[in-house]
Design an enzyme around this catalytic site. Structure first.
Site, short mmCIF file in Angstrom:
data_model
loop_
_atom_site.label_atom_id
_atom_site.label_comp_id
_atom_site.label_asym_id
_atom_site.label_seq_id
_atom_site.Cartn_x
_atom_site.Cartn_y
_atom_site.Cartn_z
N LEU A 9 0.82 -1.21 0.00
CA LEU A 9 0.00 0.00 0.00
C LEU A 9 0.85 1.27 0.00
CD1 LEU A 9 -2.71 -1.01 2.64
CD2 LEU A 9 -2.90 -1.09 0.15
N GLY A 10 2.12 1.15 0.36
CA GLY A 10 2.98 2.32 0.38
C GLY A 10 4.21 2.05 1.20
N GLY A 62 7.45 4.08 3.46
CA GLY A 62 7.98 5.29 4.07
C GLY A 62 9.39 5.08 4.55
N GLY A 63 9.89 6.01 5.36
CA GLY A 63 11.27 5.94 5.81
C GLY A 63 11.51 4.85 6.83
N GLY A 121 9.22 2.00 7.35
CA GLY A 121 8.67 0.70 7.04
C GLY A 121 7.80 0.73 5.80
N VAL A 156 3.96 -0.61 4.22
CA VAL A 156 2.61 -1.01 4.62
C VAL A 156 2.02 -1.90 3.53
CG1 VAL A 156 0.31 -0.22 5.29
CG2 VAL A 156 2.32 1.14 5.91
N LYS A 188 2.04 -3.05 8.79
CA LYS A 188 3.26 -2.28 8.59
C LYS A 188 4.45 -3.09 9.10
CE LYS A 188 5.39 2.23 9.30
NZ LYS A 188 5.17 3.62 9.73
N ASP A 218 3.14 13.54 13.57
CA ASP A 218 3.11 13.68 12.10
C ASP A 218 1.68 13.73 11.61
OD1 ASP A 218 4.27 14.03 9.61
OD2 ASP A 218 4.33 11.89 9.18
#
Length: 787
Positions: free
Chosen positions: A30-31, A33-34, A36, A38, A52, A146
Site C-alpha cells: 500500500l505504500g 515510508g522511511g 517501514g 505497509v 506495517k 506527524d
C-alpha cells in the site's frame, strides 16, 4: 520531515506480496515510508488489515526495535474511536510488524485534491472527529508528531487518524540526534527548532490540517522549503477562506507559543460549543482577534502586541504612529520606546560613539536560547575602532560583552543619551544608539524576530529610527513588511546595515564561509530530518548570503560570490527539472524537491558531489547514471544544481524503476499468456477443422451405397473409394472428437478460450505502449543528459 521521509526506500523489507506476517497474508503493498512498508493483509477469516513492517535496516537496530515495541504498547492504549485501531503486532519478530484496521477510503490529501476544499457542516464534522482522535491519543500519553492530511483517512463511517509508526510517548519526546520527525508545512515551530516536544505539536498540526481542508493549501505556503520553514517560525498563518468561529479556534492552535495553544480536550470542547458555520461573532470564538477594539475595549494602536491587527507602516500617513510613545510607570514592555521629550526638528542624526553601548548583563535577560560566537561589539573596543572579525571553526558558548554604564534598579543601562533623543527598550534594556541595538538584536535573535514579526512593533521601531532619530541610511522596506514576510531575514538585514563591522551571524550561528563550511559539511541531516536540517534550509538562500556578505569581514567578497553561485546553481537546477518534467512523459507528474541546502553543501564541499545511493535497485542505478552524466559534463556551480536535482529525484527514479518493473513484468506475463493461448487455439482450430473434415468424409458411406444401388456393377471402383473414405472419415471423426474433448474440452470451453485470447490480445497494445514509453523516456533522458 515531509518532504524527506518518503524518499527513503533503502533498506526496504524486500518482502514479496503473498508472504505472511503473523496470521496475515500480505496481498499487496500500500505504500512505503522511511521506517517501514505497509501492506494490505488478509486474515484467515477474510478480514483485512493494514500491516506495517519495519524496514530490514531498522529491524537490525536494537534501539529501533525497542522504540517500535514501546510505540506498539503506547498505541494499544489509545481508544479505538476516530483512529485506525491496533489489531495485532509482533515487535519481536524477525521483521517487526503491526497490523491496524484497514480503512477503505481516500486520504484527506487526496480527497481535497480531487474534490476541492471542505466547508460548512462537513468541515466542522472533520474538525470535531480529528480533535476527538487527538484527545484519545493524548489521553493515552502519546504524541502523534506527524498529523497531516495524508494521515487522515475518510472512512465511510467518518474520518480516522492513522499512522502511529512515528508516535512517541509524552514522557520521552525530547528530540535527540536521531532527528526531527514530521512533515514540513504541518510541523510546529518548536518541532522545527529541535526543542523538547509536547502534545502541543499535534494541536499546531491540527490547525494546519484544518487550513488545508478549508482552503486546499498549507497555512504557511511558500515556494521553497526554506520559505515555508521561515513562515512557520516567524509569520502569521494564511487562513484564506476559513471563516469564524472556526478561524479563531484554528488561529489559537497555530500560536507560535505552545503554552498558549489549547490542549486537545479544550479544543474539542470549543468545537462542540460553537455552530458549524456562522451564528456567532468572530470575537466570541476562542482565539479570535477583534478588529475594532483593544484588550480593554479601546481602539488598538501600535503598542498592541499579540493579537493585534496588522497596522500600516510607520511611513504611511494613515498609520498615525506616535514616534515617541511613552511607557507608563507600570512594568516596561521590552520593545516600548521611552517617554516623549521635545525634539529639535532640525537636528541632524549622527551616530553615537561606540562607548555608549548597553550592557549585555545576563541578569537582564539577554542570554539567547542558542549559542553564538562571541561578538566584540563597540562597547569593548576603543571609540571609533571596529572590532576584529573572527571566524571560529564552531560556535563556542555564548558570552555577552561587558559594557560599562550607569546602573539603575539593578540593571545596566545605556549611558546618558543626547538631549531630546528618546530611548528604545529592547529585551529590558534602554538603547539610544541604533548600532548598540543592532548588536543586542544579533545576540538575542529570538527576541529580535518577535519585534520584526509583530507589525505594530516593527512600525514602532521604524518610527523611533526615522522620526525620532532622523535616520536616513536604513532600508525603509524593513519597516513596511507585512505579517507574511521573513522576520529572520529582516533581523539579519537590520544588523548588517547598522553594524557591518560585526561578524556575520544568523539565528545564533556564525555565517562566515568557514563556519558555513562546518554547518554544511555533512548533508545527512537533510535526508534524516535532524534539527540541523531546518537551519541549513534557512541559511542556504542567496538573499541571506548577500546580507551576510554585507558585513565587513575578510571573506565578505567570498560570501557574495557564494551567493551568486548558489543563485546560478539553483536556476540551473530549476531549468534542468523543468526540462525533465517537460520532455519525459513519465516525469510530468513527478514532485522533485530541489534542496538549496544540498546545493550549498556541494558548492562548499565539491568532494561530497557523488552519485546518490541506488539502494541496490538496478532501475534506480540506471536512472541515476543517466542524470549524473549531466553533472559530470557541467562546471561549478551549475553541476551542484544538477546534482541536487539527481538527489531530489531519487523517489521519482525509484517510482519509475518500480513502474518499469511492473509494466515489463506485466507485459512479459501477458505476452507469454498470449503466445501460449495463441498456440493452443491454433492447434485447437486445426483439430476442429480435421474433425469437421472427417465428419464430412463419413458421408462417403451413404454416397457409396447410393451409387452402387443406382449405377450397378459398373461403378464398383467409385463405390469402393466412397466407402473407404466414409469409413476412414468415421474413424477419424471418432478419434478427433475424443482428442478435441480431452485436449480442449467441449464447445463451451473452446469458445471461452477464444474469448480469453481476444481479451489477452486487447491488453497487449497498451502494455506495449507503456513499455515503449518507458524505453522512450530512457532514450530521451540519455539525449538530454549526454553520453
Amino acid at each position: 520531515m515531509d518532504d524527506l521521509e518518503g524518499q527513503d526506500g533503502s533498506g526496504g523489507t524486500g518482502r514479496e506480496p503473498g508472504r505472511t506476517a503473523g496470521n496475515y497474508r500480505l496481498a499487496r503493498s500500500l505504500g512505503r515510508g522511511g521506517f517501514g512498508e505497509v501492506f494490505l493483509g488478509e486474515a484467515p477469516d477474510g478480514s483485512r488489515a493494514a500491516v506495517k513492517l519495519l524496514h530490514a535496516s531498522w529491524a537490525g537496530d536494537p534501539e529501533m526495535r525497542r522504540r517500535f515495541a514501546t510505540e506498539v504498547e503506547q498505541a494499544r492504549r489509545v481508544s479505538g474511536f476516530c483512529i485506525a485501531a491496533i489489531l495485532d503486532a509482533d515487535p519481536g519478530a524477525e521483521e517487526p510488524w503491526i497490523a491496524t484496521e484497514f480503512i477503505d477510503g481516500p486520504t484527506l490529501q487526496d480527497a481535497v485534491a480531487e474534490d476541492g476544499p471542505r466547508s460548512g457542516v462537513e468541515l466542522h464534522r472533520l474538525a470535531v472527529s480529528t480533535a476527538t482522535a487527538l484527545a484519545a491519543i493524548h489521553a493515552a500519553g502519546v504524541v502523534h508528531r506527524d498529523l497531516k492530511p495524508d494521515n487522515i483517512m475518510l472512512a465511510p463511517d467518518g474520518p480516522r487518524v492513522i499512522d502511529f509508526g512515528i508516535a512517541r510517548a509524552v514522557e520521552t519526546t525530547s528530540v535527540t540526534a536521531s532527528g526531527v520527525v514530521g512533515t514540513i508545512g504541518y510541523m510546529a515551530p518548536e518541532q522545527l527548532e529541535g526543542m523538547r516536544l509536547t502534545s502541543a505539536v499535534d494541536i499546531f498540526s491540527w490547525g494546519s490540517v484544518m487550513v488545508y481542508a478549508a482552503t486546499g493549501r498549507e497555512a504557511f505556503p511558500g515556494p521553497t522549503q526554506a520559505s515555508r520553514i521561515a513562515r512557520i517560525l516567524g509569520a502569521e498563518p494564511d487562513l484564506g477562506a476559513l471563516t469564524e468561529p472556526l478561524a479563531g479556534i484554528v488561529r489559537a492552535c497555530l500560536d507560535k507559543d505552545p503554552g498558549r495553544r489549547p490542549d486537545a480536550t479544550t479544543l474539542l470542547n470549543q468545537l462542540i460549543s460553537v455552530p458549524a458555520a456562522g451564528g456567532r461573532a468572530a470575537a466570541a470564538a476562542p482565539g479570535a482577534r477583534s478588529s475594532g477594539a483593544g484588550p480593554n475595549g479601546s481602539a488598538p494602536d501600535a503598542r498592541t502586541r499579540a493579537g493585534a491587527d496588522p497596522v500600516p507602516s510607520a511611513f504611511d500617513a494613515s498609520a498615525r504612529v506616535n514616534p515617541t510613545r511613552v511607557a507608563t510607570r507600570t512594568p516596561v514592555d521590552p520593545t516600548r520606546v521611552a517617554p516623549q521629550v521635545p525634539v529639535d526638528p532640525t537636528r541632524a542624526y549622527t551616530r553615537m560613539a561606540p562607548g555608549g553601548a548597553a550592557s549585555a548583563d545576563p541578569s537582564a535577560g539577554l542570554a539567547p536560547p542558542r549559542t553564538a560566537p562571541p561578538v566584540s561589539g563597540p562597547a569593548s573596543a576603543a571609540p571609533g575602532t571596529p572590532p576584529p572579525h573572527t571566524a571560529p571553526a564552531s560556535p563556542p558558548p555564548y558570552s555577552s560583552p561587558s559594557v560599562p554604564g550607569p546602573v539603575s534598579g539593578g540593571r545596566t543601562t545605556s549611558p546618558p543619551h543626547h538631549a531630546g533623543v528618546p530611548p528604545y527598550h529592547f529585551h529590558g534594556i534602554r538603547f539610544t544608539d541604533p548600532r548598540d541595538l543592532a548588536a543586542a538584536m544579533q545576540q538575542n535573535w529570538s527576541a529580535a524576530v518577535q519585534v520584526f514579526n509583530d507589525p505594530a512593533e516593527r512600525a514602532a521601531l521604524g518610527a523611533w529610527l526615522v522620526n525620532d532619530l532622523g535616520d536616513t541610511t536604513l532600508d525603509r522596506s524593513l519597516f513596511r513588511g507585512h505579517a507574511n514576510s521573513d522576520a529572520n531575514l529582516a533581523v539579519a538585514s537590520f544588523v548588517s546595515q547598522l553594524r557591518p563591522d560585526l561578524p556575520p551571524i544568523f539565528r545564533g550561528r556564525g555565517a562566515t564561509v568557514a563556519e558555513l563550511g562546518e554547518v554544511f559539511s555533512d548533508p545527512r541531516p537533510l535526508f534524516t530530518g535532524a534539527p540541523l536540517a531546518n537551519e541549513m534550509l534557512l541559511m542556504a538562500r542567496p538573499s541571506l548570503l548577500r546580507i551576510m556578505g554585507a558585513h565587513h569581514g575578510d571573506d565578505s567578497g567570498e560570501l557574495l560570490r557564494l551567493a551568486e553561485h548558489l543563485d546560478e546553481a539553483e536556476q540551473a537546477a530549476n531549468a534542468f527539472h523543468k526540462q525533465l518534467t517537460g520532455e519525459l512523459e513519465g516525469w510530468r507528474t513527478a514532485h522533485v524537491s530541489v534542496s538549496t541546502a544540498l546545493i550549498l553543501t556541494f558548492l562548499l564541499h565539491p568532494e561530497r558531489m557523488v552519485p546518490p545511493d541506488d539502494g541496490g535497485d538496478t532501475g534506480v542505478r540506471e536512472w541515476a547514471a543517466i542524470l549524473w552524466n549531466r553533472v559530470r559534463s557541467a562546471p561549478l556551480p551549475v553541476n551542484a544544481g544538477y546534482a541536487a536535482v539527481a538527489y531530489g529525484a531519487v523517489p521519482t527514479m525509484r517510482a519509475l524503476a518500480e513502474q518499469r518493473r511492473h509494466w515489463e513484468k506485466r507485459h512479459g506475463e501477458v505476452s507469454t499468456r498470449h503466445d501460449s493461448l495463441r498456440r493452443r487455439v491454433l492447434l485447437q482450430e486445426r483439430l476442429v477443422l480435421a474433425l469437421r473434415i472427417c465428419r464430412f468424409a463419413i458421408l462417403g458411406i451413404p454416397a457409396g451405397i447410393v451409387t452402387e444401388l443406382s449405377a450397378g456393377s459398373g461403378m464398383e471402383g467409385v463405390v469402393s473409394l466412397l466407402l473407404v473414405v466414409g469409413v476412414l472419415g468415421f474413424v477419424g471423426a471418432v478419434l478427433a472428437e475424443i482428442t478435441v474433448r480431452i485436449a480442449f474440452g467441449g464447445p463451451a470451453r473452446r469458445n471461452l478460450r477464444y474469448g480469453e485470447l481476444n481479451g489477452v490480445s486487447s491488453q497487449l497494445p497498451p502494455l506495449t505502449a507503456g513499455v515503449d514509453r518507458i524505453q522512450g523516456d530512457l532514450r530521451r533522458a540519455r539525449e538530454i543528459c549526454g553520453p
